[in-house]
Design a protein around this motif. Structure first.
Motif, PDB file in Angstrom:
ATOM      1  N   CYS A   1       0.867  -1.179   0.000  1.00 51.51           N
ATOM      2  CA  CYS A   1       0.000   0.000   0.000  1.00 51.51           C
ATOM      3  C   CYS A   1       0.903   1.228   0.000  1.00 51.51           C
ATOM      4  CB  CYS A   1      -0.894  -0.006   1.233  1.00 51.51           C
ATOM      5  SG  CYS A   1      -1.879   1.499   1.458  1.00 51.51           S
ATOM      6  N   PHE A   2       0.549   2.218  -0.816  1.00 48.66           N
ATOM      7  CA  PHE A   2       1.363   3.422  -0.934  1.00 48.66           C
ATOM      8  C   PHE A   2       0.533   4.650  -0.555  1.00 48.66           C
ATOM      9  CE2 PHE A   2       2.657   0.239  -4.008  1.00 48.66           C
ATOM     10  CZ  PHE A   2       4.026   0.128  -3.778  1.00 48.66           C
ATOM     11  N   GLU A   3       1.207   5.650  -0.024  1.00 43.37           N
ATOM     12  CA  GLU A   3       0.520   6.866   0.412  1.00 43.37           C
ATOM     13  C   GLU A   3       1.214   8.098  -0.163  1.00 43.37           C
ATOM     14  OE1 GLU A   3      -1.092   9.024   4.516  1.00 43.37           O
ATOM     15  OE2 GLU A   3       0.354   7.372   4.628  1.00 43.37           O
ATOM     16  N   LEU A   4       0.393   9.034  -0.630  1.00 44.85           N
ATOM     17  CA  LEU A   4       0.884  10.350  -1.029  1.00 44.85           C
ATOM     18  C   LEU A   4       0.438  11.297   0.074  1.00 44.85           C
ATOM     19  CD1 LEU A   4       2.392  11.925  -3.194  1.00 44.85           C
ATOM     20  CD2 LEU A   4       0.232  12.231  -4.413  1.00 44.85           C
ATOM     21  N   THR A   5       1.273  11.445   1.072  1.00 44.35           N
ATOM     22  CA  THR A   5       0.884  12.098   2.320  1.00 44.35           C
ATOM     23  C   THR A   5       0.407  13.529   2.123  1.00 44.35           C
ATOM     24  OG1 THR A   5       2.555  10.750   3.442  1.00 44.35           O
ATOM     25  CG2 THR A   5       1.625  12.600   4.663  1.00 44.35           C
ATOM     26  N   LYS A   6       1.095  14.293   1.285  1.00 46.43           N
ATOM     27  CA  LYS A   6       0.747  15.705   1.149  1.00 46.43           C
ATOM     28  C   LYS A   6      -0.628  15.917   0.522  1.00 46.43           C
ATOM     29  CE  LYS A   6       3.566  16.136  -3.068  1.00 46.43           C
ATOM     30  NZ  LYS A   6       4.773  16.784  -3.629  1.00 46.43           N
ATOM     31  N   ARG A   7      -1.164  14.895  -0.150  1.00 45.60           N
ATOM     32  CA  ARG A   7      -2.500  15.018  -0.733  1.00 45.60           C
ATOM     33  C   ARG A   7      -3.483  14.025  -0.110  1.00 45.60           C
ATOM     34  NH1 ARG A   7       0.719  15.878  -5.613  1.00 45.60           N
ATOM     35  NH2 ARG A   7       0.711  18.120  -5.985  1.00 45.60           N
ATOM     36  N   LYS A   8      -3.022  13.293   0.904  1.00 42.80           N
ATOM     37  CA  LYS A   8      -3.876  12.353   1.634  1.00 42.80           C
ATOM     38  C   LYS A   8      -4.553  11.368   0.691  1.00 42.80           C
ATOM     39  CE  LYS A   8      -4.693  15.668   5.374  1.00 42.80           C
ATOM     40  NZ  LYS A   8      -5.682  16.424   6.169  1.00 42.80           N
ATOM     41  N   LEU A   9      -3.728  10.740  -0.160  1.00 41.04           N
ATOM     42  CA  LEU A   9      -4.213   9.751  -1.112  1.00 41.04           C
ATOM     43  C   LEU A   9      -3.514   8.418  -0.884  1.00 41.04           C
ATOM     44  CD1 LEU A   9      -4.170  11.914  -4.380  1.00 41.04           C
ATOM     45  CD2 LEU A   9      -6.196  11.231  -3.071  1.00 41.04           C
ATOM     46  N   PHE A  10      -4.205   7.330  -1.270  1.00 38.61           N
ATOM     47  CA  PHE A  10      -3.656   5.991  -1.124  1.00 38.61           C
ATOM     48  C   PHE A  10      -3.732   5.241  -2.457  1.00 38.61           C
ATOM     49  CE2 PHE A  10      -5.333   7.195   3.027  1.00 38.61           C
ATOM     50  CZ  PHE A  10      -4.261   6.910   3.861  1.00 38.61           C
ATOM     51  N   LEU A  11      -2.709   4.443  -2.713  1.00 37.20           N
ATOM     52  CA  LEU A  11      -2.673   3.518  -3.847  1.00 37.20           C
ATOM     53  C   LEU A  11      -2.612   2.124  -3.244  1.00 37.20           C
ATOM     54  CD1 LEU A  11      -2.123   2.540  -6.793  1.00 37.20           C
ATOM     55  CD2 LEU A  11       0.282   3.138  -6.416  1.00 37.20           C
ATOM     56  N   TYR A  12      -3.638   1.307  -3.473  1.00 38.16           N
ATOM     57  CA  TYR A  12      -3.686  -0.007  -2.833  1.00 38.16           C
ATOM     58  C   TYR A  12      -4.496  -0.990  -3.666  1.00 38.16           C
ATOM     59  CZ  TYR A  12      -8.347   1.482  -1.222  1.00 38.16           C
ATOM     60  OH  TYR A  12      -9.646   1.925  -1.170  1.00 38.16           O
ATOM     61  N   PHE A  13      -4.435  -2.264  -3.281  1.00 37.40           N
ATOM     62  CA  PHE A  13      -5.098  -3.337  -4.024  1.00 37.40           C
ATOM     63  C   PHE A  13      -6.375  -3.760  -3.314  1.00 37.40           C
ATOM     64  CE2 PHE A  13      -5.665  -7.761  -5.457  1.00 37.40           C
ATOM     65  CZ  PHE A  13      -5.552  -7.590  -6.836  1.00 37.40           C
ATOM     66  N   ARG A  14      -7.437  -3.970  -4.103  1.00 34.73           N
ATOM     67  CA  ARG A  14      -8.693  -4.493  -3.576  1.00 34.73           C
ATOM     68  C   ARG A  14      -8.863  -5.918  -4.088  1.00 34.73           C
ATOM     69  NH1 ARG A  14     -13.383   0.203  -4.227  1.00 34.73           N
ATOM     70  NH2 ARG A  14     -12.640   1.577  -2.554  1.00 34.73           N
ATOM     71  N   SER A  15      -8.687  -6.892  -3.208  1.00 30.34           N
ATOM     72  CA  SER A  15      -8.769  -8.290  -3.644  1.00 30.34           C
ATOM     73  C   SER A  15     -10.185  -8.678  -4.055  1.00 30.34           C
ATOM     74  CB  SER A  15      -8.277  -9.217  -2.529  1.00 30.34           C
ATOM     75  OG  SER A  15      -9.062  -9.054  -1.353  1.00 30.34           O
ATOM     76  N   GLY A  16     -11.194  -8.084  -3.398  1.00 26.49           N
ATOM     77  CA  GLY A  16     -12.572  -8.414  -3.745  1.00 26.49           C
ATOM     78  C   GLY A  16     -12.956  -7.975  -5.146  1.00 26.49           C
ATOM     79  N   GLU A  17     -12.307  -6.922  -5.631  1.00 29.12           N
ATOM     80  CA  GLU A  17     -12.570  -6.407  -6.979  1.00 29.12           C
ATOM     81  C   GLU A  17     -11.427  -6.745  -7.930  1.00 29.12           C
ATOM     82  OE1 GLU A  17     -13.198  -2.272  -6.223  1.00 29.12           O
ATOM     83  OE2 GLU A  17     -15.218  -2.567  -5.429  1.00 29.12           O
ATOM     84  N   ASN A  18     -10.337  -7.303  -7.382  1.00 30.05           N
ATOM     85  CA  ASN A  18      -9.205  -7.791  -8.166  1.00 30.05           C
ATOM     86  C   ASN A  18      -8.540  -6.705  -9.009  1.00 30.05           C
ATOM     87  OD1 ASN A  18      -7.521 -10.017  -8.658  1.00 30.05           O
ATOM     88  ND2 ASN A  18      -8.536 -10.463 -10.610  1.00 30.05           N
ATOM     89  N   HIS A  19      -8.366  -5.521  -8.412  1.00 27.43           N
ATOM     90  CA  HIS A  19      -7.665  -4.456  -9.118  1.00 27.43           C
ATOM     91  C   HIS A  19      -7.062  -3.447  -8.141  1.00 27.43           C
ATOM     92  CE1 HIS A  19     -11.628  -1.877  -9.495  1.00 27.43           C
ATOM     93  NE2 HIS A  19     -11.289  -2.102  -8.252  1.00 27.43           N
ATOM     94  N   TRP A  20      -6.198  -2.585  -8.678  1.00 24.04           N
ATOM     95  CA  TRP A  20      -5.578  -1.515  -7.909  1.00 24.04           C
ATOM     96  C   TRP A  20      -6.447  -0.274  -7.961  1.00 24.04           C
ATOM     97  CZ3 TRP A  20      -1.045  -2.050  -5.142  1.00 24.04           C
ATOM     98  CH2 TRP A  20      -0.317  -3.230  -5.366  1.00 24.04           C
ATOM     99  N   VAL A  21      -6.412   0.525  -6.911  1.00 23.70           N
ATOM    100  CA  VAL A  21      -7.209   1.755  -6.880  1.00 23.70           C
ATOM    101  C   VAL A  21      -6.408   2.897  -6.277  1.00 23.70           C
ATOM    102  CG1 VAL A  21      -9.343   0.426  -6.609  1.00 23.70           C
ATOM    103  CG2 VAL A  21      -8.229   1.375  -4.585  1.00 23.70           C
ATOM    104  N   ILE A  22      -6.818   4.108  -6.603  1.00 28.36           N
ATOM    105  CA  ILE A  22      -6.329   5.320  -5.954  1.00 28.36           C
ATOM    106  C   ILE A  22      -7.537   6.016  -5.341  1.00 28.36           C
ATOM    107  CG2 ILE A  22      -5.315   7.616  -6.283  1.00 28.36           C
ATOM    108  CD1 ILE A  22      -3.639   6.465  -8.539  1.00 28.36           C
TER     109      ILE A  22
ATOM    110  N   ASP B   1      -8.951   8.403  -1.470  1.00 22.78           N
ATOM    111  CA  ASP B   1      -8.556   9.110  -0.245  1.00 22.78           C
ATOM    112  C   ASP B   1      -8.900   8.329   1.017  1.00 22.78           C
ATOM    113  OD1 ASP B   1     -11.278   9.386  -0.488  1.00 22.78           O
ATOM    114  OD2 ASP B   1     -11.320  11.553  -0.146  1.00 22.78           O
ATOM    115  N   VAL B   2      -9.492   7.143   0.856  1.00 20.83           N
ATOM    116  CA  VAL B   2      -9.762   6.250   1.986  1.00 20.83           C
ATOM    117  C   VAL B   2      -9.431   4.821   1.557  1.00 20.83           C
ATOM    118  CG1 VAL B   2     -11.554   7.672   3.059  1.00 20.83           C
ATOM    119  CG2 VAL B   2     -12.185   6.000   1.312  1.00 20.83           C
ATOM    120  N   ILE B   3      -9.166   3.972   2.534  1.00 19.34           N
ATOM    121  CA  ILE B   3      -8.925   2.556   2.260  1.00 19.34           C
ATOM    122  C   ILE B   3     -10.157   1.779   2.677  1.00 19.34           C
ATOM    123  CG2 ILE B   3      -7.529   0.542   2.841  1.00 19.34           C
ATOM    124  CD1 ILE B   3      -5.177   2.412   3.322  1.00 19.34           C
TER     125      ILE B   3
END
Length: 212
Positions: free
Chosen positions: A37-58, A60-62
């Motif tokens: 899981c990755f975070e862009l702290t200055k913009r409060k964004l996350f890059l992470y994987f959703r196994s239930g949907e089987n894809h990566w997402v960007i 502002d919440v996990i």
């Protein structure tokens, strides 16, 4: 001794139409669904994987499901991505209070000027629901035909919104630009495919992921 296993420490994003994403993202101390899981702290964004949907997402919440700012179409982080553009003010989009006998206390609102969203749209008569169904102590309006839509107050943003359900779980189609129900509204244009984007994963060893 055991060979050192390279570990992903950050991700460099370039080429996204949403320029806010184009930056160096730092890996968090925790993983999500067994993926980095990755975070862009200055913009409060996350890059992470959703196994239930089987894809990566960007986003502002996990969370395991729900609307996101951008997502890949496959489990490949460098596969095809689609992104929701920024909100667009649309003066032709109108929300007006009106009377309708089917609404609680005869109250309703009429929405017009919404562009088609595929076969769906937000145009129509939204009936006031009983006061027991108010949201944040403000009126809750609902349209059931031809498509189910809810119009209600969003306390977090101090504005009105039109959503497919009566909460934020599945995102919003339209937002008022202020607290004025009959003022200017914003819509979310159709998603765009991200062409020319790139996501480079950086490792804690110059050898890279394959050890070469």
């Amino acid at each position: 001794r055991k060979p050192m296993v390279p570990r992903v420490v950050s991700a460099r994003i370039t080429g996204f139409k949403r320029w806010q994403f184009n930056d160096l993202w730092t890996r968090t101390e925790y993983d999500v669904d067994n993926k980095p899981c990755f975070e862009l702290t200055k913009r409060k964004l996350f890059l992470y994987f959703r196994s239930g949907e089987n894809h990566w997402v960007i986003d502002d919440v996990i969370q395991s499901k729900g609307a996101v700012f951008s997502c890949s179409s496959t489990p490949d982080i460098n596969g095809v991505w689609t992104t929701s553009p920024d909100w667009s003010r649309r003066p032709e989009f109108k929300v007006r209070k009106c009377n309708n006998a089917k609404g609680w206390n005869g109250e309703a609102v009429e929405v017009s000027g919404a562009p088609p969203r595929g076969a769906e749209h937000e145009n129509g008569i939204y009936l006031r629901q009983p006061s027991v169904d108010d949201i944040e102590n403000k009126p809750h309006y609902m349209m059931t035909k031809p498509f189910r839509r809810h119009l209600f107050w969003q306390e977090r943003g101090k504005r009105w919104q039109i959503c497919p359900v009566c909460n934020d779980d599945e995102g919003a189609f339209c937002l008022s630009d202020s607290a004025n129900l009959e003022g200017t509204w914003m819509i979310m244009p159709p998603d765009i495919e991200e062409k020319g984007k790139k996501i480079d994963l950086n490792y804690d060893t110059p050898l890279g992921p394959d050890g070469k």
